[in-house]
Scaffold this active site. Structure first.
Site, PDB file in Angstrom:
ATOM      1  N   GLU A  66       0.821  -1.223   0.000  1.00 36.93           N
ATOM      2  CA  GLU A  66       0.000   0.000   0.000  1.00 36.93           C
ATOM      3  C   GLU A  66       0.852   1.270   0.000  1.00 36.93           C
ATOM      4  OE1 GLU A  66      -3.081  -0.244   3.041  1.00 36.93           O
ATOM      5  OE2 GLU A  66      -4.120  -1.787   1.892  1.00 36.93           O
ATOM      6  N   GLU A 116      -5.544  -8.259  -0.638  1.00 33.38           N
ATOM      7  CA  GLU A 116      -6.236  -7.963   0.625  1.00 33.38           C
ATOM      8  C   GLU A 116      -7.692  -7.687   0.290  1.00 33.38           C
ATOM      9  OE1 GLU A 116      -4.768  -5.175   3.553  1.00 33.38           O
ATOM     10  OE2 GLU A 116      -2.693  -5.612   2.974  1.00 33.38           O
TER      11      GLU A 116
HETATM   12  O1  AHR Z   1      -5.183  -6.021   6.758  1.00 36.78           O
HETATM   13  C1  AHR Z   1      -5.076  -4.917   7.606  1.00 36.78           C
HETATM   14  C2  AHR Z   1      -4.354  -3.755   6.966  1.00 36.78           C
HETATM   15  O2  AHR Z   1      -5.136  -3.238   5.931  1.00 36.78           O
HETATM   16  C3  AHR Z   1      -3.043  -4.048   6.308  1.00 36.78           C
HETATM   17  O3  AHR Z   1      -1.974  -4.023   7.177  1.00 36.78           O
HETATM   18  C4  AHR Z   1      -2.911  -2.942   5.307  1.00 36.78           C
HETATM   19  O4  AHR Z   1      -2.169  -3.318   4.185  1.00 36.78           O
HETATM   20  C5  AHR Z   1      -4.339  -2.579   4.984  1.00 36.78           C
HETATM   21  O5  AHR Z   1      -4.556  -1.224   5.062  1.00 36.78           O
END
Ligand code: AHR
Length: 497
Positions: A172, A291
């Protein structure tokens, strides 16, 4: 209400890459410490890993698990997590403002992943660190021996290289919250140069560049265009991340949110193809949705957690039945994009926004979202078949023309099995779905699993499993037609053989 779908074995989207059923373990909250690892628990094995958790992860058949972050990786010194445990430093962990003991690191995680039969998707730190740390880590994990870092691994008791294949170039990096946040040009440059160096160490690896953190980012999709302009020939995947929630308590709108995910995938795909055309490239970029989940229940509770404690209960979303429906719809969305989405990670796996929860001195148990994830992982392997669907539609606060039915179908040629995955989003009506499956005429229904509940907010706890699937779904086969009763607000898996 009535709906119709045509499924033909010749309408192929693509083979499903099993890695779309991946997941994620970050050094965050009780995911590692108190989750997969708890040496004081009665279920601990000789390495301190909880056997009951291993058992549940194996039930899900998770093919690949991303590690060690997440936001965590952007401040992580991987060297802190290798070598004799007694010598490992305790550090301030800045992403989640906790204390990291480093009791678990790369080698232990590789051992645990072996125990659950999963591959590891490693991430390198492109926040506080860069090319040098990334190439050293890769030499440590993947080089056979005879060099400083590979021999160090051997001296730590790991004679054979781990041979991690898939690597994320940071996490990210478009997000202002990220340690070492970068502009798209800054990230594109460092990602490209890191990729080059890593491929020199090990040409067998595959690399994932960071895409946008969610569809709401102001820099989306320009971020993807710029990043890929720099990295197109050096990387194999671009990542997508997205979480949804229902804090407005508007179930109709909430259950439609996979429409946003569908747009996200389409936009990223188009952006990849634009850069492909711009570069006159022959290579097609694939998507790693590494994610995704529902995440909102725990946000208020997390604000009250004191900083600088060890493995506090962060991001412990307690999922309900409607969350399981949206998770099911998101999995269907991946199957419908099987041609481009080759990896996806349910974020996360244990305790932290997770399908599996643990009680500190008690049992491990299944959240509602465990079930659609398990069903697709078990039965959604094969070729994704394009459903030609006509279903009634609705409008909600943010979406128009949302089909009440979500449908995906997977044909497993080897086992000669066809599986339909369905969600009915209607809050009060059963839908009678006619599936025209004439090219599977000889197939019969083996099982119709249903996850349903009269209460959208029904949830599971350590003590009681209130939201569990049953196999009394009603599907009847007449000739080449399958008549399926899809109950209001339900997740359905119809298996034919
Ligand atoms: O999954 C939780 C968090 O969400 C992770 O660390 C991050 O990459 C995202 O913002």
């Amino acid at each position: 209400l009535k709906a119709k779908v045509v499924l033909d074995r010749n309408y192929k989207i693509a083979p499903v890459d099993k890695r779309i059923y991946g997941s994620f373990i970050e050094h965050l909250g009780r995911a590692v410490y108190g989750g997969i690892y708890d040496p004081h628990h009665e279920q601990a094995d000789e390495q301190g890993f909880r056997k009951d958790v291993i058992h549940l992860v194996k039930e899900l058949q998770v093919p690949i698990i991303r590690y060690p972050g997440g936001n965590f990786v952007s401040g992580y010194n991987w060297e802190d997590g290798v070598g004799p445990v007694g010598d490992r430093p305790r550090r301030l962990e800045l992403a989640w403002r906790t204390i990291e003991t480093n009791e678990i690191g790369t080698n232990e995680f590789a051992d645990w992943a072996n125990k659950v039969n999963a591959d590891v998707m490693m991430a390198v730190n492109l926040g506080t660190r860069g090319i040098d740390a990334a190439r050293n880590l890769l030499e440590y994990t993947n080089h056979p021996g005879g060099t400083y870092w590979s021999d160090l691994r051997k001296s730590h008791g790991y004679e054979k290289p781990h041979k991690f294949k898939t690597w994320c170039l940071g996490n990210e990096m478009d997000g202002p919250w990220q340690i070492g946040h970068k502009t798209a040009h800054e990230y594109g440059r460092i990602a490209k140069e890191t990729a080059k160096a890593m491929r020199l160490v090990d040409p067998e690896i595959e690399l994932v560049a960071c895409g946008s953190s969610n569809t709401g980012m102001a820099t989306f999709p320009e971020w993807e265009a710029i990043t890929l302009d720099h990295t197109y020939e050096e990387v194999d995947y671009i990542s997508l991340h997205q979480y949804y929630g229902n804090s407005e308590n508007d179930p109709a709108n909430y259950l439609a949110k996979n429409v946003d995910m569908d747009h996200f995938i389409k936009t990223v795909t188009s952006t990849c193809d634009y850069i492909k055309a711009k570069h006159r490239s022959k290579k097609t970029m694939h998507l790693s949705f590494d994610e995704w989940n529902v995440w909102y229940h725990s946000r208020e509770a997390d604000k009250k957690i004191d900083p600088w404690t060890i493995s506090p209960p962060q991001l412990e979303d307690h999922y309900n039945f409607e969350d399981a429906l949206l998770v099911g719809s998101m999995l269907i969305t991946f199957l419908l994009h099987a041609d481009r989405v080759k990896m996806a990670c349910l974020a996360q796996l244990v305790n932290v926004i997770a399908p599996i929860m643990t009680e500190n001195n008690g049992r491990a148990w299944k959240q509602t979202i465990f079930y659609p994830y398990m069903h697709t992982s078990l039965y959604g392997r094969g070729i994704s078949i394009k459903p030609i669907l006509s279903a009634p539609k609705y409008d909600s606060k943010d979406f128009t023309d949302v089909p009440y039915i979500d449908c995906a179908a997977v044909f497993n040629e080897e086992n000669e099995e066809l599986t339909l995955f369905l969600v009915n989003k209607h809050l009060s009506e059963t839908i009678n779905l006619t599936a025209d499956i004439r090219s599977f005429e000889e197939y019969q229904v083996v099982e119709h699993l249903v996850l349903e509940n009269d209460h959208l907010k029904a949830a599971n706890t350590a003590e009681s499993q209130n939201v569990v699937p049953h196999s009394n779904g009603e599907s009847t086969k007449e000739g080449g037609q399958l008549q399926i009763i899809v109950p209001k607000t339900s997740w359905n898996v119809i298996r034919l053989k």
